[in-house]
Scaffold this motif. Structure first.
Motif, mmCIF file in Angstrom:
data_model
loop_
_atom_site.group_PDB
_atom_site.id
_atom_site.type_symbol
_atom_site.label_atom_id
_atom_site.label_comp_id
_atom_site.label_asym_id
_atom_site.label_seq_id
_atom_site.Cartn_x
_atom_site.Cartn_y
_atom_site.Cartn_z
ATOM 1 N N ASP A 124 0.851 -1.194 0.000
ATOM 2 C CA ASP A 124 0.000 0.000 0.000
ATOM 3 C C ASP A 124 0.884 1.240 0.000
ATOM 4 O OD1 ASP A 124 -2.174 -1.549 0.110
ATOM 5 O OD2 ASP A 124 -2.654 -1.192 2.215
ATOM 6 N N GLY A 168 -7.336 4.348 -6.993
ATOM 7 C CA GLY A 168 -6.909 4.683 -5.641
ATOM 8 C C GLY A 168 -7.742 5.850 -5.147
ATOM 9 N N THR A 169 -7.365 6.397 -4.019
ATOM 10 C CA THR A 169 -8.161 7.468 -3.439
ATOM 11 C C THR A 169 -7.356 8.757 -3.469
ATOM 12 O OG1 THR A 169 -8.803 5.765 -1.884
ATOM 13 C CG2 THR A 169 -9.603 7.980 -1.448
ATOM 14 N N GLU A 208 -14.014 16.339 2.514
ATOM 15 C CA GLU A 208 -13.185 15.361 3.210
ATOM 16 C C GLU A 208 -12.636 15.935 4.509
ATOM 17 O OE1 GLU A 208 -12.165 15.588 -0.296
ATOM 18 O OE2 GLU A 208 -12.570 13.549 -1.017
ATOM 19 N N ASN A 253 -12.057 7.180 4.335
ATOM 20 C CA ASN A 253 -11.756 5.791 4.628
ATOM 21 C C ASN A 253 -10.531 5.399 3.844
ATOM 22 O OD1 ASN A 253 -12.228 3.476 5.874
ATOM 23 N ND2 ASN A 253 -14.303 3.180 5.026
ATOM 24 N N LEU A 254 -9.488 5.050 4.552
ATOM 25 C CA LEU A 254 -8.239 4.734 3.860
ATOM 26 C C LEU A 254 -8.367 3.372 3.184
ATOM 27 C CD1 LEU A 254 -5.577 6.304 3.689
ATOM 28 C CD2 LEU A 254 -4.642 4.666 5.278
ATOM 29 N N THR A 255 -8.399 3.395 1.862
ATOM 30 C CA THR A 255 -8.537 2.121 1.155
ATOM 31 C C THR A 255 -7.159 1.502 0.952
ATOM 32 O OG1 THR A 255 -8.474 3.429 -0.818
ATOM 33 C CG2 THR A 255 -10.623 2.621 -0.122
ATOM 34 N N GLU A 256 -7.165 0.255 0.500
ATOM 35 C CA GLU A 256 -5.896 -0.371 0.152
ATOM 36 C C GLU A 256 -5.417 0.196 -1.176
ATOM 37 O OE1 GLU A 256 -6.590 -4.534 0.253
ATOM 38 O OE2 GLU A 256 -6.893 -4.517 2.427
ATOM 39 N N GLY A 257 -4.173 -0.048 -1.508
ATOM 40 C CA GLY A 257 -3.634 0.461 -2.763
ATOM 41 C C GLY A 257 -3.070 1.856 -2.555
ATOM 42 N N VAL A 293 -3.197 5.885 -1.913
ATOM 43 C CA VAL A 293 -3.986 6.988 -1.369
ATOM 44 C C VAL A 293 -3.107 8.241 -1.379
ATOM 45 C CG1 VAL A 293 -5.201 7.878 0.630
ATOM 46 C CG2 VAL A 293 -5.258 5.444 0.146
ATOM 47 N N ARG A 298 0.137 -3.920 7.687
ATOM 48 C CA ARG A 298 0.280 -4.223 6.266
ATOM 49 C C ARG A 298 1.599 -3.637 5.806
ATOM 50 N NH1 ARG A 298 -3.717 -5.616 2.769
ATOM 51 N NH2 ARG A 298 -2.709 -4.506 1.081
ATOM 52 N N ARG A 305 3.373 -1.069 4.054
ATOM 53 C CA ARG A 305 2.949 0.244 3.556
ATOM 54 C C ARG A 305 4.158 1.131 3.316
ATOM 55 N NH1 ARG A 305 -1.001 -0.121 7.678
ATOM 56 N NH2 ARG A 305 -3.108 -0.270 6.838
#
Ligand SMILES: Nc1ncnc2c1ncn2[C@@H]1O[C@H](COP(=O)(O)OP(=O)(O)OP(=O)(O)O)[C@@H](O)[C@H]1O
Ligand SMILES: [Mg+2]
Length: 592
Positions: A281, A300-301, A311, A426-430, A432, A464, A466
């Protein structure tokens, strides 16, 4: 020209064509003259072209057992040389005939020994066994046989240097039982054999089997090629690949230094793209809206925090305690209070010691109103406070008037939207990316601090792999509280599987701050790209650069520099494929 048409040519036309051909040939001769060296001298042991001396070596013996990468020392030899290999497949029938003959010889030698009453010679036995094994694997088609030659030409500026290089080469290879000789009386042929002509004019070869041949693959350098990891670039010392897994080093942190436009962001974006493919991530703090295209392409975000966006991040958030870390009761809250005090320093301007103590009490009270205390910090099912609630607590406290006045604008005033709402992202995977470019300049460090806090909470809540990238880190580092926070992150990141990448162009300022220095010492990987003369001395001092390395950094072009991983130093050329370049370049004309 055909018979038919030539008959139709008049004499004058034929003369003209002849004349044209003559001029063409003369012009060609001129080109040859122009590119030919001014002098060339050939003697028994070397060739001299202009001021360059060239000597060629051939190998005439290899060790019995070849391990993988036995040419490694040669590949990592940091001088200019050319090496060529010639591999000629041989018919198995031919080599079988030879082996049969050899076996007969060995057997007869053995029987002669026996007739003389001598005891067995183990060397002879070993040879017989080798030849028999070879015959059987050749018959089964498991192996093939080749003639194999290696030639090496070294280049030197003087005769002394020729001697010196010859000795070094000899030591390098004989240490591994690879024996070389100079191509005596065949300097010219040797030179041609190492040129890109595929012409072996020396013709000294040894027999080698497929297994042996496979170990000669020369383009692996043990220095920075790992089995897994991602490609960082080309090792400019030996053209091998720098493949590296930052999570396998002491800590996964990295610093990137270069002058503006040196290719810092490019190199890091490339790393991001490639890391994402391995399931890492990546979180980026992007002050320039530079990573938007990347998010658009790979998904991604993209979180753009500004006064008009929706936000929000709440600085009062707490991490969900990790069960497997050794956190003690109260640690969560204590950490949060320290971080919030740092944030308050940024929001309110430097606070006096008495203000700090008031704030500390107020923060603890605010949390306790929600049931989060030093003795009970299990936050399951509990709500965290927001800035407004801290403000209300402060209003009731003696001596907090000044603080309230300064805090008001973030709670009910113009900036209230950004700082006083519960977190809704919301912190997504992948991938950001957090951007603050559209935020007022004075609010940027505050927002960045909150983002860092948010990332830190997430990191501690779920383990994870990261990577956190802080681009233009100096923007943040100039605020002491931010610098301290980043350093805290860098120091503790490893435990949570986080690698922090800090990118900066202001080397002197960065190194001038105590946290900056500490970040560098706590980063296993250091990428130095093109530098300005103003910063090179600081760098030389910090990284103990040699004069040559200093020269490389001053004269390198975009994307070139040095890559340090632990104690390894190599030259690097950051190289992107066409498609990668399209995604990451900041140059609007790239690829057009
Ligand atoms: N390895 C590379 N190969 C090809 N182009 C590159 C490479 N590195 C950088 N560039 C190009 O050079 C330009 C500057 O690169 P980049 O934006 O990465 O510089 P920077 O060091 O981050 O600069 P700044 O300090 O201004 O942010 C970009 O247009 C980029 O596409
Ligand atoms: Mg940049």
């Amino acid at each position: 020209m055909t018979e038919n048409t030539s008959k139709k040519l008049t004499k004058q036309e034929a003369d003209e064509i002849r004349q044209g051909e003559k001029e063409y040939r003369e012009a060609l001769a001129f080109v040859k003259d122009a590119i030919a060296p001014s002098m060339m001298k050939i003697d028994a042991t070397k060739l001299q072209i202009g001021d360059t001396y060239i000597r060629t070596f051939f190998t005439y013996a290899y060790p019995d057992f070849l391990e993988g990468n036995w040419l490694g020392p040669l590949i990592n030899w940091d001088v200019k040389f050319d090496m060529s290999m010639f591999i000629y497949p041989i018919e198995s029938a031919y080599i079988m005939k030879y082996l049969r003959k050899r076996l007969t010889e060995l057997h007869s030698e053995r029987s002669i020994n026996m007739d003389k009453g001598l005891i067995n010679d183990p060397a002879l036995d070993a040879q017989v066994q080798d030849v028999e094994e070879l015959r059987s694997s050749l018959t089964r088609g498991q192996e093939r046989y080749f003639h194999f030659s290696i030639y090496i030409s070294i280049y030197a500026d003087s005769e002394e240097q020729v001697k010196k290089l010859s000795n070094t080469l000899d030591t390098l290879l004989s240490g591994r039982n690879i024996l070389t000789k100079q191509a005596f009386l065949r300097s010219e042929q040797g030179f041609i054999a190492t040129g890109p002509f595929a012409r072996d004019e020396v013709g000294v070869y040894r027999n080698i089997s497929t297994k042996g041949l496979s170990t000669t693959f020369p383009f692996t350098s043990n220095s920075l090629s790992q089995d897994d990891g991602i490609l960082y670039g080309i090792n400019t010392h030996n053209n091998s690949l720098i493949i590296f897994d930052r999570f396998r080093t002491e800590n996964a942190n990295m610093v990137v230094f270069a002058k503006s436009g040196g290719g810092k962001s490019f190199a890091v974006k490339l790393e991001i793209l490639r890391s994402l493919m391995l399931g890492t991530d990546v979180i980026v703090l992007d002050p320039e809206n530079e990573y938007k295209t990347l998010v658009d392409t790979v998904g991604g975000t993209y979180v753009n925090i500004n006064l008009n966006s929706n936000e929000r991040i709440n600085p009062f958030d707490l991490p969900r305690a990790l069960k497997d870390t050794e956190t003690k009761s109260g640690d969560l809250l204590r950490g949060a209070v320290i971080n919030l005090l740092g944030l308050m320093n940024l929001m309110l301007g430097k606070c006096t010691p008495s203000e700090v103590s008031i704030l500390e009490k107020a923060i603890v009270t605010t949390y306790s109103l929600k049931g989060i205390t030093m003795t009970d910090d299990d936050i399951t099912g509990k709500e965290v406070p927001v800035m407004k609630e801290l403000y209300s607590v402060l209003e009731t406290m003696d001596g907090a008037k000044g603080i309230c006045e300064r805090l008001e604008k973030y709670v009910t005033g113009i900036f209230s939207g950004v700082f006083s709402e519960p977190t809704n992202i919301n912190l997504t995977e992948g991938l950001v990316v957090f951007s603050v470019r559209d935020l007022d300049e004075i609010l940027r460090p505050i927002a960045m601090y909150m983002m860092l806090g948010y990332v830190w909470n997430i990191t501690r809540s779920s383990l994870r792999k990261r990577v956190l990238v802080i681009d233009e880190a100096w923007n943040l580092m100039q605020y002491e509280d931010c610098a301290k926070f980043i350093f805290g992150l860098v120091k503790r990141a490893r435990k949570y599987g986080l690698g922090v990448t800090t990118i900066t162009q202001d080397v002197e300022d960065f190194m001038g701050s105590p946290q900056g220095k500490a970040i560098v010492t706590n980063s296993s990987i250091q990428l130095l790209l093109k530098q300005s003369p103003a910063s090179i001395d600081v760098l030389q001092n910090v990284f103990k650069l040699t004069e040559q390395e200093k020269y490389i950094l001053l004269n390198s072009s975009v994307g070139q520099g040095l890559f340090f991983a632990g104690t390894e130093h190599v030259g690097i050329q950051v190289l992107a494929s066409y498609f990668e370049e399209q995604v990451i370049t900041t140059n609007p004309n790239a690829g057009k």
